[in-house]
Scaffold this motif. Structure first.
Motif, PDB file in Angstrom:
ATOM      1  N   GLU A  29       0.848  -1.196   0.000  1.00 31.48           N
ATOM      2  CA  GLU A  29       0.000   0.000   0.000  1.00 31.48           C
ATOM      3  C   GLU A  29       0.886   1.249   0.000  1.00 31.48           C
TER       4      GLU A  29
ATOM      5  N   ARG B  75     -15.408   5.343   5.778  1.00 32.42           N
ATOM      6  CA  ARG B  75     -14.427   4.679   4.908  1.00 32.42           C
ATOM      7  C   ARG B  75     -13.208   4.239   5.726  1.00 32.42           C
TER       8      ARG B  75
ATOM      9  N   ASP C  75     -11.877   0.011  -8.356  1.00 34.87           N
ATOM     10  CA  ASP C  75     -11.760   1.242  -9.143  1.00 34.87           C
ATOM     11  C   ASP C  75     -10.674   1.169 -10.206  1.00 34.87           C
TER      12      ASP C  75
ATOM     13  N   ARG D 260     -10.615   9.907  -0.246  1.00 35.09           N
ATOM     14  CA  ARG D 260     -11.774  10.536  -0.860  1.00 35.09           C
ATOM     15  C   ARG D 260     -12.857  10.668   0.193  1.00 35.09           C
TER      16      ARG D 260
ATOM     17  N   ALA E 171     -22.060   5.115   1.263  1.00 36.42           N
ATOM     18  CA  ALA E 171     -23.311   4.358   1.372  1.00 36.42           C
ATOM     19  C   ALA E 171     -23.029   2.896   1.024  1.00 36.42           C
TER      20      ALA E 171
HETATM   21  C1  LIG Z   1     -16.874  11.563  -3.252  1.00 40.29           C
HETATM   22  C2  LIG Z   1     -17.021  10.072  -3.372  1.00 40.29           C
HETATM   23  C3  LIG Z   1     -18.069   9.447  -2.733  1.00 40.29           C
HETATM   24  C4  LIG Z   1     -18.224   8.071  -2.857  1.00 40.29           C
HETATM   25  N1  LIG Z   1     -19.297   7.481  -2.253  1.00 40.29           N
HETATM   26  C5  LIG Z   1     -19.503   6.159  -2.414  1.00 40.29           C
HETATM   27  C6  LIG Z   1     -20.612   5.536  -1.786  1.00 40.29           C
HETATM   28  O1  LIG Z   1     -21.415   6.173  -1.108  1.00 40.29           O
HETATM   29  N2  LIG Z   1     -20.781   4.183  -1.969  1.00 40.29           N
HETATM   30  C7  LIG Z   1     -19.928   3.455  -2.733  1.00 40.29           C
HETATM   31  O2  LIG Z   1     -20.145   2.248  -2.885  1.00 40.29           O
HETATM   32  N3  LIG Z   1     -18.853   4.030  -3.314  1.00 40.29           N
HETATM   33  C8  LIG Z   1     -18.616   5.350  -3.171  1.00 40.29           C
HETATM   34  N4  LIG Z   1     -17.531   5.930  -3.750  1.00 40.29           N
HETATM   35  C9  LIG Z   1     -16.625   5.108  -4.550  1.00 40.29           C
HETATM   36  C10 LIG Z   1     -15.585   4.419  -3.677  1.00 40.29           C
HETATM   37  O3  LIG Z   1     -14.877   5.366  -2.942  1.00 40.29           O
HETATM   38  C11 LIG Z   1     -14.628   3.600  -4.530  1.00 40.29           C
HETATM   39  O4  LIG Z   1     -15.350   2.855  -5.470  1.00 40.29           O
HETATM   40  C12 LIG Z   1     -13.799   2.663  -3.674  1.00 40.29           C
HETATM   41  O5  LIG Z   1     -12.984   3.417  -2.799  1.00 40.29           O
HETATM   42  C13 LIG Z   1     -12.936   1.763  -4.553  1.00 40.29           C
HETATM   43  O6  LIG Z   1     -12.086   0.994  -3.765  1.00 40.29           O
HETATM   44  P1  LIG Z   1     -10.686   0.512  -4.345  1.00 40.29           P
HETATM   45  O7  LIG Z   1     -10.048  -0.249  -3.254  1.00 40.29           O
HETATM   46  O8  LIG Z   1     -10.888  -0.117  -5.660  1.00 40.29           O
HETATM   47  O9  LIG Z   1      -9.879   1.856  -4.636  1.00 40.29           O
HETATM   48  P2  LIG Z   1      -9.343   2.911  -3.572  1.00 40.29           P
HETATM   49  O10 LIG Z   1     -10.282   3.061  -2.446  1.00 40.29           O
HETATM   50  O11 LIG Z   1      -8.978   4.119  -4.362  1.00 40.29           O
HETATM   51  O12 LIG Z   1      -8.018   2.215  -3.019  1.00 40.29           O
HETATM   52  C14 LIG Z   1      -6.865   2.093  -3.797  1.00 40.29           C
HETATM   53  C15 LIG Z   1      -5.681   1.957  -2.855  1.00 40.29           C
HETATM   54  O13 LIG Z   1      -4.512   1.726  -3.635  1.00 40.29           O
HETATM   55  C16 LIG Z   1      -3.469   2.559  -3.163  1.00 40.29           C
HETATM   56  N5  LIG Z   1      -2.584   2.805  -4.303  1.00 40.29           N
HETATM   57  C17 LIG Z   1      -2.808   3.587  -5.375  1.00 40.29           C
HETATM   58  N6  LIG Z   1      -1.778   3.532  -6.226  1.00 40.29           N
HETATM   59  C18 LIG Z   1      -0.876   2.691  -5.698  1.00 40.29           C
HETATM   60  C19 LIG Z   1       0.408   2.235  -6.107  1.00 40.29           C
HETATM   61  N7  LIG Z   1       0.961   2.634  -7.262  1.00 40.29           N
HETATM   62  N8  LIG Z   1       1.079   1.369  -5.310  1.00 40.29           N
HETATM   63  C20 LIG Z   1       0.520   0.952  -4.131  1.00 40.29           C
HETATM   64  N9  LIG Z   1      -0.686   1.369  -3.682  1.00 40.29           N
HETATM   65  C21 LIG Z   1      -1.387   2.223  -4.457  1.00 40.29           C
HETATM   66  C22 LIG Z   1      -4.170   3.799  -2.646  1.00 40.29           C
HETATM   67  O14 LIG Z   1      -3.375   4.493  -1.706  1.00 40.29           O
HETATM   68  C23 LIG Z   1      -5.433   3.204  -2.021  1.00 40.29           C
HETATM   69  O15 LIG Z   1      -5.264   2.854  -0.684  1.00 40.29           O
HETATM   70  C24 LIG Z   1     -17.331   7.309  -3.625  1.00 40.29           C
HETATM   71  C25 LIG Z   1     -16.257   7.948  -4.265  1.00 40.29           C
HETATM   72  C26 LIG Z   1     -16.114   9.315  -4.147  1.00 40.29           C
HETATM   73  C27 LIG Z   1     -14.977   9.975  -4.836  1.00 40.29           C
END
Ligand SMILES: Cc1cc2nc3c(=O)[nH]c(=O)nc-3n(C[C@H](O)[C@H](O)[C@H](O)COP(=O)(O)OP(=O)(O)OC[C@H]3O[C@@H](n4cnc5c(N)ncnc54)[C@H](O)[C@@H]3O)c2cc1C
Length: 455
Positions: free
Chosen positions: A35, A109, A305, A49, A54
């Motif tokens: 991470e 979160r 994401d 973020r 929700a």
């Molecule tokens: C304003 C806002 C409101 C939201 N509200 C909702 C909601 O109500 N309900 C919902 O279901 N979703 C919501 N979302 C969407 C949700 O935040 C994302 O879909 C979710 O966080 C995706 O999770 P993830 O683990 O795929 O990505 P992330 O949460 O972005 O996690 C990615 C991780 O990878 C790490 N990382 C990045 N690049 C590297 C690298 N090169 N090397 C090592 N580590 C790295 C980052 O530090 C991070 O910890 C919202 C998003 C936003 C912007």
């Protein structure tokens, strides 16, 4: 237990990466998570973020598949519907569903992520290394390079399986897509967002209805608020980048106060630190990632994401990511932990589903900021609930299909279009539902909507 243990590297320990680590660690695999950021359990860092999210049925099913739901349940605040704050009019509550369990939940979160990181480590099969940024990937020789933000050192990690959960700006995505000649793009929204806070009132009380998602729809832009444990609300302003009104037109405290006084007077009374919050907190950007390939078909896969970032207006980004995790685990089990077969099967179903929820999330921005104020929207909502009661196996309002069911998103989108056409035909030019022809409704529904097969 699995048939063949693999060295699994997960890049990104956010929501999706940490859930995957729990699932795979519990299945007996050796998992290494890397991470970029510091350990949020030990360092006071911004959640990144949104502060709260929700959580809905798809996310809950992911948590249950990872055996995490019992740990997360105490963090949840039920939101039973939208509390609309029209300008110069009474508050109006509009329930999301029509059954007691049809609610969504506000969850922190940070607390959710911390809980999953701790549970991953408890499996004793998962190691998590923080401050490690993935900088390069060699899919041919199966290794990844990391830069350590603490020491400035660089390390190389070998893997059997590589899972890219490094979010919207994914490094893994670049490597995977390039290796198979796929394409990806980000469609940026013309609107940004800013987080603000309504603090708890005296003795930690909530200053607005606790069990609702509050919306101030203002045609073209909006303010929303979700409750936190402890009595506060996290408020988010979604507004255009430029134009009138826009972030560009709010350069100082005076204009900001005037804008809120004019457009969100009841919220202004509850946000004492408006100027501080607004000018200290970052302005977030919003975009949709559309990615044609999520795997190289051998040993590398994108989830969450990194594969499908979407705009937040349906509250589904995390939910879709957790659904990814559940579906992957089910496919791995069904395919006796054959990773290449599983990765290809996963990609084959999930890409279309991700595209569908991406579209529906964009549509929901218009619904939240504009359409919720329309009389016709309310009529269709009532009719939708009515038809669901009469034909529960065939007609389920689209919002409910997304939030309270596990029906694949692409099927939800297709059924939603047909349902909309049926409701338009049934209402016609009428201003109420007194003349709805239920015999016609039955015929249209039976002709056009096959029974729902997944609950
Ligand atoms: C304003 C806002 C409101 C939201 N509200 C909702 C909601 O109500 N309900 C919902 O279901 N979703 C919501 N979302 C969407 C949700 O935040 C994302 O879909 C979710 O966080 C995706 O999770 P993830 O683990 O795929 O990505 P992330 O949460 O972005 O996690 C990615 C991780 O990878 C790490 N990382 C990045 N690049 C590297 C690298 N090169 N090397 C090592 N580590 C790295 C980052 O530090 C991070 O910890 C919202 C998003 C936003 C912007």
């Amino acid at each position: 237990m699995t048939s063949a243990k693999k060295r699994i590297v997960i890049v990104g320990g956010g929501l999706v990466g940490s859930m995957l680590a729990v699932m795979l660690g519990r299945s007996g695999h050796a998992v290494s998570v890397f991470e970029k950021r510091p350990d949020m359990r030990r360092t006071e860092i911004s959640a990144g973020r949104s502060i709260n999210l929700a959580l809905a049925e798809r996310g809950i099913q992911g948590l249950k598949a990872a055996e995490l739901f019992d740990d997360v349940e105490p963090l949840l605040i039920p939101m039973r519907g939208r509390m609309l704050h029209p300008l110069n009019a009474q508050l109006e509550f509009s329930p999301y569903g029509q059954r007691p369990h049809e609610v969504i939940y506000s969850v922190s979160r940070g607390e959710l992520n911390k809980t999953m990181l701790t549970e991953a480590e408890k499996t004793q099969n998962v190691s998590i290394t923080f401050n490690q940024e993935c900088t390069a990937i060699d899919l041919v020789h199966r290794h990844t390079d990391f830069f350590c933000h603490n020491t400035g050192g660089r390390t190389r990690e070998e893997y059997d399986i590589l899972l890219g959960t490094d979010g919207a700006n994914s490094v893994v995505r670049d490597a995977v897509v390039k290796s198979v000649g796929g394409t990806w793009r980000t469609d940026w929204l013309n609107h940004d967002y800013k987080e603000l806070t309504i603090p708890a009132g005296r003795n930690g009380c909530y200053q607005m209805e606790r069990n609702a998602l509050h919306i101030w729809p203002r045609h073209g832009y909006m303010l929303i608020a979700l409750p936190n444990l402890g009595g506060s609300f996290t408020v988010t302003l979604f507004l255009m980048k430029t134009g009138d009104p826009s972030f560009e037109r709010l350069p100082d405290g005076e204009r900001l106060q005037a804008f809120f006084r004019e457009q969100f007077p009841d919220a202004l009374d509850l946000i004492p630190e408006l100027n501080d919050d607004f000018f200290t907190n970052p302005t977030g950007v919003l975009g949709t990632v559309r990615c044609s390939r999520w795997t190289n078909g051998h040993d590398a896969l994108l989830l969450g994401d990194s594969a499908h970032a979407i705009v937040p207006f349906h509250g589904q980004g995390m939910n879709a990511g957790f659904e990814d995790c559940r579906v992957l685990l089910e496919l791995l089990r069904a395919n006796d932990w054959n990773w290449p077969t599983t990765m290809l099967a996963f990609e084959a179903t999930r890409v279309a589903n991700a595209d569908a929820i991406a579209d529906m999330a964009l549509e929901n921005y218009v619904i939240m900021r504009d359409t919720v104020l329309d009389q016709r929207f309310h009529l269709k909502k009532l009719l939708g609930f009515d038809l669901e009661q009469r034909f529960p196996d065939r007609f389920i309002p689209r919002y409910s299909m997304v939030m309270f069911h596990n029906i694949p998103y692409d099927s939800v989108k297709q059924r939603g279009v047909i349902q909309e056409e049926i409701m338009e035909q049934l209402i016609g030019e009428d201003k109420d539902l007194t003349k709805v022809n239920y015999a016609l409704a039955e015929r249209l529904i039976w002709e056009r909507l096959p029974p729902v097969t997944v609950s």
